[in-house]
Write an enzyme that holds these catalytic residues in place. Structure first.
Site, PDB file in Angstrom:
ATOM      1  N   ASP A 126       0.887  -1.344  -0.059  1.00 53.81           N
ATOM      2  CA  ASP A 126       0.050   0.090  -0.009  1.00 53.81           C
ATOM      3  C   ASP A 126       0.521   1.257  -0.086  1.00 53.81           C
ATOM      4  O   ASP A 126       1.799   1.270   0.757  1.00 53.81           O
ATOM      5  CB  ASP A 126      -0.896   0.176   1.387  1.00 53.81           C
TER       6      ASP A 126
ATOM      7  N   SER B 188      -0.361   0.095   7.377  1.00 53.99           N
ATOM      8  CA  SER B 188      -0.956   1.268   6.604  1.00 53.99           C
ATOM      9  C   SER B 188      -1.507   2.554   7.556  1.00 53.99           C
ATOM     10  O   SER B 188      -2.037   2.276   8.581  1.00 53.99           O
ATOM     11  CB  SER B 188      -2.064   1.104   5.624  1.00 53.99           C
TER      12      SER B 188
ATOM     13  N   ASP C  88      -5.541   0.924   9.297  1.00 49.88           N
ATOM     14  CA  ASP C  88      -5.304   1.724   8.011  1.00 49.88           C
ATOM     15  C   ASP C  88      -6.033   3.141   8.212  1.00 49.88           C
ATOM     16  O   ASP C  88      -7.034   3.338   7.494  1.00 49.88           O
ATOM     17  CB  ASP C  88      -5.864   1.092   6.749  1.00 49.88           C
TER      18      ASP C  88
ATOM     19  N   GLU D 213     -10.455  -2.757   3.661  1.00 47.24           N
ATOM     20  CA  GLU D 213      -9.154  -2.260   4.174  1.00 47.24           C
ATOM     21  C   GLU D 213      -9.134  -0.849   3.483  1.00 47.24           C
ATOM     22  O   GLU D 213      -9.714  -0.463   2.680  1.00 47.24           O
ATOM     23  CB  GLU D 213      -7.883  -3.059   3.286  1.00 47.24           C
TER      24      GLU D 213
HETATM   25  C1  FRU Z   1      -3.635  -3.929   2.644  1.00 48.46           C
HETATM   26  C2  FRU Z   1      -3.160  -4.000   4.025  1.00 48.46           C
HETATM   27  C3  FRU Z   1      -3.409  -3.383   4.936  1.00 48.46           C
HETATM   28  C4  FRU Z   1      -2.331  -3.239   5.901  1.00 48.46           C
HETATM   29  C5  FRU Z   1      -1.193  -3.621   5.133  1.00 48.46           C
HETATM   30  C6  FRU Z   1      -0.203  -4.320   5.653  1.00 48.46           C
HETATM   31  O1  FRU Z   1      -2.756  -4.290   1.492  1.00 48.46           O
HETATM   32  O2  FRU Z   1      -3.715  -5.424   4.445  1.00 48.46           O
HETATM   33  O3  FRU Z   1      -4.752  -3.488   5.495  1.00 48.46           O
HETATM   34  O4  FRU Z   1      -2.395  -2.146   6.868  1.00 48.46           O
HETATM   35  O5  FRU Z   1      -1.761  -3.988   3.984  1.00 48.46           O
HETATM   36  O6  FRU Z   1       1.226  -4.111   4.742  1.00 48.46           O
END
Ligand code: FRU
Length: 489
Positions: free
Chosen positions: A47, A107, A168, A222
């Site tokens: 991300d 994230s 996130d 997410e």
């Molecule tokens: C989305 C995710 C988020 C998390 C991050 C971890 O791709 O799973 O929800 O914060 O990647 O790398």
């Protein structure tokens, strides 16, 4: 210590410099390294995080696992730019080394406050039984780029009613209060978005869930992102667990938005229309936006998806970010256009035009590995028309308009090394009128195709042989006129 090979939480500082140098050599020998996309120096990128303009520069961070192409211990990696096109690798921004982020600095987002940049992120931890416990964490960056993590987390317990999938945060400011939407999973294993608020970014209050009309829409949402444009409210998120429905929801996980009235913060309610996918291609997830100093809403996303293996894995790296897109609204829909700054990458220019009558044309000068191609079409009575690119005798990637079905179709069945074929090799979407324009951004191992000036976008990683470079224009079952311009990048 040897480089880890499977799922593990080994830290970068546990690995010898020699092993890291060898990994980087392996990465750099890969012919699929990108040329104008943000990509990791080694390991895996996912991300985009904390996209912002601070102290005269754009800053863009991303989720990074340095030691290999899998989702191991995540860091925040920092890149910055003055022009949104040329990005400088700054280095690690957030290291996962505290009780509240021991298993990954996950994230989050950024906002400026009192002259400093506040990075609000998810601390991922796992206990001795590997049970997940997320925290909400803060790091501060000053105007010299020094980043210091706050010694304690700002939220250390998931509110009742939600599972440990609570992460996130995406920040925004309303008058003198900060808000964050955060992705959540209810205890009944459905996805949702919750709302937090703060006056100083250090003390956070859990406001509750944001009511939408998508009560049962996947098992986890997410990377939510809320913003307003033209007096409308928009919530972007990446729901997991939607079943394919006709041409929709073909990827393992989705990314899209709902658009409606501005958020009602008092009642924590969003009145909105249907969920619309932001991209119709194969590799697009966790989009993240910011408002730039000109007031433009810019979006970047991970050009990849969780749980998909990519052929660069054997070279010790995976994934990149998309080019930046500007978002605008038209007729209740988000229109996405590549930022005009990208034109600075244009080098040698080749033009052509002509008629296609149930045929495929190869035109001198139209070939390459990294370029921008704009092709305008005018439909005569052709049943289909479009472009084959990164093509050779064995390989091709196809984008076309099927006038009978009224659909744009992208086909990567013959794009080279196969990726995620379990989820199909074709993506389609319905269009209101004919395709009058395809704009392609082709890099060594990807393509982003803007249809009709941003009405739809198809994003895909492709892994053709370096020798597959031909571009062909075609019309079947009748006639179409075309006008093409290519700029080498
Ligand atoms: C989305 C995710 C988020 C998390 C991050 C971890 O791709 O799973 O929800 O914060 O990647 O790398």
């Amino acid at each position: 210590m040897e480089l880890p090979r499977g799922k593990s939480y080994i830290r970068l500082d546990q690995i010898s410099q020699e092993d890291i140098d060898n990994l980087i050599l392996r990465v750099n020998s890969c012919t699929w390294r990108q040329t104008f996309h943000i990509q990791p120096v080694s390991g895996l990128l996912n991300d985009p995080n904390g996209f912002c303009f601070y102290n005269g520069e754009f800053h863009l961070y991303y989720q990074w696992h340095p030691l290999g192409p899998f989702h191991g211990l995540k860091y925040w990696y920092h890149t910055k730019s003055k022009d949104l096109v040329n990005w400088e690798n700054v280095g690690i921004a957030i290291k996962p080394d505290e009780y509240f982020d021991s298993h990954g600095a996950y994230s989050g987002s950024a906002v400026e406050h009192d002259g400093k940049l506040y990075l609000l992120y998810t601390g991922n931890t796992r206990d001795e039984n590997l049970v997940r416990h997320p925290y909400l964490c803060i790091a501060l960056m000053d105007d010299e780029g020094n980043i210091i993590k706050s010694k304690k987390s700002v939220l250390d317990k998931v509110p009742d009613g939600y599972t440990e999938h609570f992460r996130d945060p995406k920040l925004w400011k309303v008058e003198d209060r900060y808000y964050a939407v955060i992705g959540a999973q209810r205890t009944d294993e459905t996805g949702a978005v919750c709302l937090l608020s703060s006056t100083d970014l250090l003390e956070w209050k859990f406001e509750g869930e944001l009511a939408t009309n998508l009560d049962n829409f996947g098992f986890m949402w997410e990377c939510p992102d809320y913003f307003e444009m033209d007096d409308r409210g928009i919530l972007i998120f990446s729901p997991q667990g939607l079943e394919p429905q006709g041409d929709l929801y073909q990827n393992i996980y989705q990314a899209g938005y709902v658009l409606g009235e501005k958020i009602d913060l008092e009642r924590r309610k969003l009145t909105h229309g249907d969920f619309i996918e932001l991209d119709r291609g194969f590799d697009f997830y966790a989009p993240h936006t910011m408002k730039d100093p000109h007031g433009r809403r810019l979006m970047v996303a991970w050009m990849g998806l969780p749980e998909i293996e990519y052929p660069t894995d054997i070279n010790g790296w995976a994934n990149c970010l998309t080019i930046l897109r500007q978002l605008t609204l038209r007729d209740g829909k988000i229109i996405q256009t590549p930022i005009p700054e990208l034109q600075s990458l244009r080098k040698a220019k080749t033009v052509a035009q002509g008629e296609l009558s149930d045929e495929k044309k190869v035109i001198e000068g139209f070939s390459g590995v990294t370029y921008e191609l704009v092709c305008e079409f005018e439909r005569g009575d052709a049943l289909e028309y479009g472009i084959e690119f990164r093509a050779s005798e064995e390989e091709k990637t196809v984008i076309k308009f099927d006038a009978v079905q009224g659909k744009v179709i992208m086909d990567r069945a013959l794009s080279g090394k196969v990726i995620g074929s379990k989820h199909g090799t074709e993506r389609k979407c319905k269009l209101d009128g004919d395709v009058y324009k395809f704009q392609l951004f082709v890099d060594s191992s990807s393509v982003e195709i803007f249809v009709n000036d941003g009405e739809e976008v198809f994003t895909a990683r492709i892994f053709p042989d370096i020798r597959s470079q031909e571009i062909r224009f075609f019309a079947t079952g009748g006639r179409a006129a075309f006008k093409a311009v290519k700029w080498d990048y």
